[in-house]
Design an enzyme around this catalytic site. Sequence first.
Site, PDB file in Angstrom:
ATOM      1  CE  LYS A 125      -4.417   1.058   0.207  1.00 38.50           C
ATOM      2  NZ  LYS A 125      -5.589   0.259  -0.221  1.00 38.50           N
ATOM      3  CG  ASP A 165      -7.413   3.322  -0.768  1.00 35.25           C
ATOM      4  OD1 ASP A 165      -7.840   2.168  -0.713  1.00 35.25           O
ATOM      5  OD2 ASP A 165      -7.539   4.123   0.188  1.00 35.25           O
TER       6      ASP A 165
END
Length: 446
Positions: A125, A165
């Site tokens: 991430k 995201d």
Amino acid sequence: MKLLQSVYDSVLARNPGQPEFHQAVYEVLESLEPVVEKHPEWLKAGILDRIVEPERQIMFRVSWIDDQGNVQVNRGYRVQFNSAIGPYKGGLRFHPSVNLGIIKFLGFEQIFKNSLTTLPIGGGKGGSDFDPKGKSDREIMAFCQSFMTELSMHIGADTDVPAGDIGVGAREIGFLYGQYKRLRNEFTGVLTGKGLGWGGSLARTEATGYGLCYFMDNLLKANGKSFDGKTVVISGSGNVAIYATEKAQQMGAKVVALSDSNGYIYHAAGIDLAAVKEIKEVKRGRIKDYLNYHKDAEYHEGCRGIWTIKCDIALPCATQNEIDAESAKTLIANGCWAVGEGANMPSTNEAIAQYQAAKLLFGPAKAANAGGVATSALEMSQNSQRLEWTFEEVDAKLKGIMKSIYESASKAAQEYTGDSNNLVAGANIAGFVKVAKAMYAQGVAY
Ligand code: NDP
Ligand code: 2IT
């Protein structure tokens, strides 16, 4: 916790000031106690000590020039958490709240989520504390180019493949991809969520929201229920919330509320999704603007109040820890009987305890929102083959993947807890076992 308390204690000691990361690790370790009881060889091989430590954490300065000619400085992150079963894979979040602990909680959860998809992707991430709100397109482009100038040194189609995201959608992926290509002279599948016509996959935009509804549909049907005719509350009004609304409506549900970080709308007649798409996707406006389209809707300031609306099914699709124990109690007291997590870790561990005590049908994030990253992996496959599949092909694969995630999580739940509806344990265990086997097989370097 018994066997894994020392692993958790060491996470607390080594990662001070990262409460979201602690929370995500605690929830997983708690579920894994019965697994390590059965597999002492994994404990001995240090699988648990290793899995909570990212393989690599990259932090970097992102400087860029705003429209007034001023130099701005943000911080960029990429946490390459685990590559046991495939290249690191996971989104980029641009939001002022971003810090290392938040990126680590997201990267840690991504390991198990990606494993559950059945596709060969590791966990990672990244993101930045950059706030895209109120910035011009030129400022967004300048930031993305500067961010990618550093990130490009650490990623690659077979190494690490970022995606979107919060705050990172098609526009940002376009600017990031353009810069990667300029720097590397490569047209490869290094990012997913790309535009249609330059490597993007059909149905990726819809995938997380659609996948959430497909997953919940499996859970509801296994318990003799369905979306049809039910009242649904959905938080957020971004990518995940919009396409969860679309699919829930297609499945016959009435969605009555949506929100953003300022407040929420309640529309008893049912949300007009075309209006929401125009406000959010075209005009980049606020959810309050919905009142300009529907005078009979209500707007309330503050986002937590959305959980006081009476509903059958709640789908939190905004951000972490948006439902605490008190909101969970209110939902349950008002008759809500199912919760499906579109966002990552939207329920606190205390809220989950409330769901479990009330025997709600609960789809935890790692399983329920895995449709987005699964479709990203399908985009990677198409890029590798230099082929494009139709919307129907991708959507059918997504539906099949969500069914198999439901089945493997409920099977693991049954096997380890005796309750096939305990999908918190089931998703954590099913996701973990595949990664643990791979790490065990690949040995430790010494
Ligand atoms: P978007 O940026 O498209 O939308 C985010 C939405 O959540 C906006 O409505 C935003 O409101 C709201 N929001 C963000 N932060 C907060 C906050 N602190 N408090 C209240 N509301 C907030 O992001 P996505 O829809 O892509 O992501 C939503 C969630 O889903 C995140 O948890 C993400 O990690 C998760 N997720 C996303 C996937 C994807 O494919 N995109 C895949 C799997 C999970 P505002 O505009 O006011 O900021
Ligand atoms: O949280 C997530 O799974 C995502 N933001 C999607 C990641 C991806 O690589 O598509």
